[in-house]
Scaffold this motif. Structure first.
Motif, PDB file in Angstrom:
ATOM      1  N   ILE A  96      -7.587  -7.865  -1.214  1.00  0.00           N
ATOM      2  CA  ILE A  96      -6.621  -6.660  -1.676  1.00  0.00           C
ATOM      3  C   ILE A  96      -6.785  -6.749  -3.196  1.00  0.00           C
ATOM      4  O   ILE A  96      -6.496  -7.858  -3.804  1.00  0.00           O
ATOM      5  CB  ILE A  96      -5.078  -7.032  -1.373  1.00  0.00           C
ATOM      6  N   LYS A  97      -7.028  -5.739  -3.896  1.00  0.00           N
ATOM      7  CA  LYS A  97      -7.306  -5.715  -5.138  1.00  0.00           C
ATOM      8  C   LYS A  97      -6.083  -4.952  -6.040  1.00  0.00           C
ATOM      9  O   LYS A  97      -5.870  -5.463  -6.913  1.00  0.00           O
ATOM     10  CB  LYS A  97      -8.558  -4.878  -5.671  1.00  0.00           C
ATOM     11  N   LYS A  98      -5.560  -4.009  -5.528  1.00  0.00           N
ATOM     12  CA  LYS A  98      -4.172  -3.376  -5.903  1.00  0.00           C
ATOM     13  C   LYS A  98      -3.214  -3.515  -5.110  1.00  0.00           C
ATOM     14  O   LYS A  98      -3.462  -3.081  -3.688  1.00  0.00           O
ATOM     15  CB  LYS A  98      -4.769  -2.042  -6.466  1.00  0.00           C
ATOM     16  N   VAL A  99      -1.698  -3.588  -5.498  1.00  0.00           N
ATOM     17  CA  VAL A  99      -0.658  -3.820  -4.753  1.00  0.00           C
ATOM     18  C   VAL A  99       0.347  -2.441  -5.346  1.00  0.00           C
ATOM     19  O   VAL A  99       0.653  -2.767  -6.374  1.00  0.00           O
ATOM     20  CB  VAL A  99      -0.046  -5.127  -4.699  1.00  0.00           C
ATOM     21  N   ASP A 100       0.570  -1.739  -4.631  1.00  0.00           N
ATOM     22  CA  ASP A 100       1.643  -0.733  -4.960  1.00  0.00           C
ATOM     23  C   ASP A 100       2.991  -1.073  -4.563  1.00  0.00           C
ATOM     24  O   ASP A 100       3.379  -2.365  -4.136  1.00  0.00           O
ATOM     25  CB  ASP A 100       1.301   0.568  -4.162  1.00  0.00           C
ATOM     26  N   VAL A 101       3.913  -0.448  -4.977  1.00  0.00           N
ATOM     27  CA  VAL A 101       5.404  -0.770  -5.190  1.00  0.00           C
ATOM     28  C   VAL A 101       5.970  -0.958  -3.637  1.00  0.00           C
ATOM     29  O   VAL A 101       6.791  -1.966  -3.196  1.00  0.00           O
ATOM     30  CB  VAL A 101       6.237   0.135  -5.755  1.00  0.00           C
ATOM     31  N   PHE A 102       5.375   0.018  -2.633  1.00  0.00           N
ATOM     32  CA  PHE A 102       6.109  -0.141  -1.507  1.00  0.00           C
ATOM     33  C   PHE A 102       4.850  -0.473  -0.515  1.00  0.00           C
ATOM     34  O   PHE A 102       4.913  -0.213   0.792  1.00  0.00           O
ATOM     35  CB  PHE A 102       6.669   1.225  -0.907  1.00  0.00           C
ATOM     36  N   ASP A 103       4.379  -1.637  -0.840  1.00  0.00           N
ATOM     37  CA  ASP A 103       3.137  -2.178   0.088  1.00  0.00           C
ATOM     38  C   ASP A 103       3.707  -3.701   0.847  1.00  0.00           C
ATOM     39  O   ASP A 103       4.804  -4.043   0.322  1.00  0.00           O
ATOM     40  CB  ASP A 103       2.041  -2.778  -0.744  1.00  0.00           C
ATOM     41  N   VAL A 104       3.422  -3.439   2.197  1.00  0.00           N
ATOM     42  CA  VAL A 104       4.119  -4.749   2.989  1.00  0.00           C
ATOM     43  C   VAL A 104       2.779  -5.286   3.691  1.00  0.00           C
ATOM     44  O   VAL A 104       1.697  -4.886   3.861  1.00  0.00           O
ATOM     45  CB  VAL A 104       4.782  -3.909   4.084  1.00  0.00           C
ATOM     46  N   VAL A 105       3.087  -6.650   3.758  1.00  0.00           N
ATOM     47  CA  VAL A 105       2.021  -7.724   4.492  1.00  0.00           C
ATOM     48  C   VAL A 105       3.112  -8.135   5.850  1.00  0.00           C
ATOM     49  O   VAL A 105       4.077  -8.810   5.571  1.00  0.00           O
ATOM     50  CB  VAL A 105       1.901  -8.724   3.740  1.00  0.00           C
ATOM     51  N   VAL A 106       2.547  -7.992   7.009  1.00  0.00           N
ATOM     52  CA  VAL A 106       3.100  -8.476   8.014  1.00  0.00           C
ATOM     53  C   VAL A 106       2.223  -9.644   9.028  1.00  0.00           C
ATOM     54  O   VAL A 106       1.202  -9.828   8.468  1.00  0.00           O
ATOM     55  CB  VAL A 106       3.289  -7.112   9.298  1.00  0.00           C
ATOM     56  N   GLY A 107       3.018 -10.198   9.923  1.00  0.00           N
ATOM     57  CA  GLY A 107       2.224 -11.104  10.443  1.00  0.00           C
ATOM     58  C   GLY A 107       1.124 -10.794  11.413  1.00  0.00           C
ATOM     59  O   GLY A 107       1.231  -9.448  11.831  1.00  0.00           O
ATOM     60  N   LYS A 133       9.135   4.864   4.190  1.00  0.00           N
ATOM     61  CA  LYS A 133       7.735   4.852   4.629  1.00  0.00           C
ATOM     62  C   LYS A 133       7.082   3.625   3.684  1.00  0.00           C
ATOM     63  O   LYS A 133       7.238   3.919   2.528  1.00  0.00           O
ATOM     64  CB  LYS A 133       7.225   5.991   4.428  1.00  0.00           C
ATOM     65  N   VAL A 134       6.281   2.733   4.386  1.00  0.00           N
ATOM     66  CA  VAL A 134       5.922   1.827   3.581  1.00  0.00           C
ATOM     67  C   VAL A 134       4.446   1.668   4.156  1.00  0.00           C
ATOM     68  O   VAL A 134       4.057   2.076   5.096  1.00  0.00           O
ATOM     69  CB  VAL A 134       6.528   0.439   3.735  1.00  0.00           C
TER      70      VAL A 134
END
Length: 398
Positions: free
Chosen positions: A135-146, A181-182
């Protein structure tokens, strides 16, 4: 005490006697019993230690070494600055914690959502760091799940989902749940189903906007020695802010593992105790068969101390030889289990696919010391019995 005489008699008694073969069969059984007991104990304790360390490793990462959390007093930027001032070498990851429901089509999945600074979180959580590898860029409403939740959702990386928060908002004369929405940018793989299915991470900036919250739920702290540092942290924080270590969060779990380990050690030690009974019976049978010979040696000048030393050393030789052989077999078994994939474990259950084996020096020392003491005590009684042989009574009719 004449050591040459004692050594000569011991060598003579260790030779196979055709007249009394059962004595030597009993010696062999005692040797094999001690060998088996020591080897089994080493392998079993190695497996228990390996599994404990693996669970500890997983729980330590997902629960963090030390957590500072809001109790009676809120944790905010001032709290973070205070910690950084007193402990500049520690690593910190402030977080906001909330519960949410992920909606994708007709499916709903409840999660414990952490709002974190992705960069800071990656510094103290290598599982999360691996998830952000590409991942190079992370936005405000980005999510990482299991990983497990990601699979259940049936989506690809970069797709959007609806997240329903437990916080509600006023709408006209009623209330409405908070929806957003994410975008799911990646997934982490902790190896533990409970975490992979029930935890998600979101950019803390986005979660602050959604919840309209400018304070933290807590701060995750990485320190090389959390057991000592937790007391230092407690001293500088104001009353009303909670501090907890990873071992305290899972106290009952580790207490159960410790009790299980002790019970296994005691049960397997019974194998050595049973084997030591064969040493006692073998030595007593030999004393009975050599009773006249013992009385004759004593009549010719052998002291009771020398007779005692003969049978004590005889028992110790059998026992120590069994301990040494068992140790060699145990280390060989541990090496085989470490080197080859003989036992495969379901990774989704145990968090590891390969059987972890790690025998600590303390456990190894306890096994060897315990086995030696059992052998020593098993040899004392027959040795004392032999030294109390009545010379006149035994040789009266010879």
């Amino acid at each position: 005490m004449n050591k040459k005489f004692v050594g000569f008699i011991i060598k003579r008694y260790l030779r196979f006697d055709k007249k009394h073969p059962f004595i030597y069969i009993s010696f062999i059984l005692a040797f094999l019993g001690i060998l088996t007991g020591v080897a089994t104990l080493m392998i079993a304790m190695g497996i228990m230690n390996g599994m404990d360390r693996e669970f500890e490793k997983k729980l330590k990462v997902m629960n963090y070494p030390i957590t500072v959390y809001s109790s009676l007093v809120k944790v905010d930027k001032n709290t973070l600055e205070l910690l950084k001032k007193h402990f500049p070498k520690f690593k910190y990851s402030p977080y906001i914690e909330t519960s949410a429901v992920i909606q994708n089509g007709n499916s709903l999945n409840g999660v414990l959502l952490y709002g974190v600074d992705f960069k800071k979180e990656a510094e103290i959580n290598y599982i999360f760091k691996n998830a952000l590898k590409d991942i190079k860029k992370v936005d405000v409403f980005d999510v990482v799940v299991g990983k497990r939740l990601f699979g259940d959702l049936g989506i690809a990386k970069g797709e959007k989902i609806i997240m329903i928060f437990s916080k509600i908002t006023p709408l006209g004369f009623g209330i409405s749940p908070l929806l957003k929405k994410v975008r799911v940018i990646s997934y982490f793989d902790s190896g533990l189903v409970a975490y992979d299915k029930g935890i998600a991470y979101m950019n803390i900036k986005g979660l602050k906007r959604i919840l309209h919250q400018d304070y933290y739920s807590g701060i995750h702290i990485y320190t090389p020695d959390p057991f000592k540092d937790i007391e230092k942290i407690k001293k500088i924080l104001p009353p009303g802010i909670g501090v907890i270590g990873w071992w305290q969060q899972n106290g009952n779990f580790f207490a159960a593992l410790k009790m299980e380990k002790r019970a296994l050690f005691l049960v397997l030690m019974l194998i050595i105790i049973v084997a030591s009974l064969n040493i006692i019976s073998s030595l007593l049978m030999m004393i009975m068969s050599k009773r006249k010979e013992i009385a004759l040696m004593m009549s010719l000048g052998a002291s009771r101390k020398e007779i005692k030393a003969i049978f004590l050393k005889l028992g110790l030789i059998i026992g120590i030889f069994g301990i040494i052989s068992g140790t060699a077999l145990g280390w060989f078994g541990i090496w085989v289990l470490k080197t080859f994939d003989i036992v495969k474990l379901p990774a989704d259950v145990y968090g590891v696919s390969r059987l972890p084996v790690e025998l600590s020096f303390i456990d190894f020392s306890l096994i060897i010391t315990g086995a030696f003491l059992i052998v020593l005590f098993a040899s004392i009684y027959p040795a004392v019995k032999a030294s109390k042989t009545d010379v006149l009574e035994t040789l009266r009719y010879e």
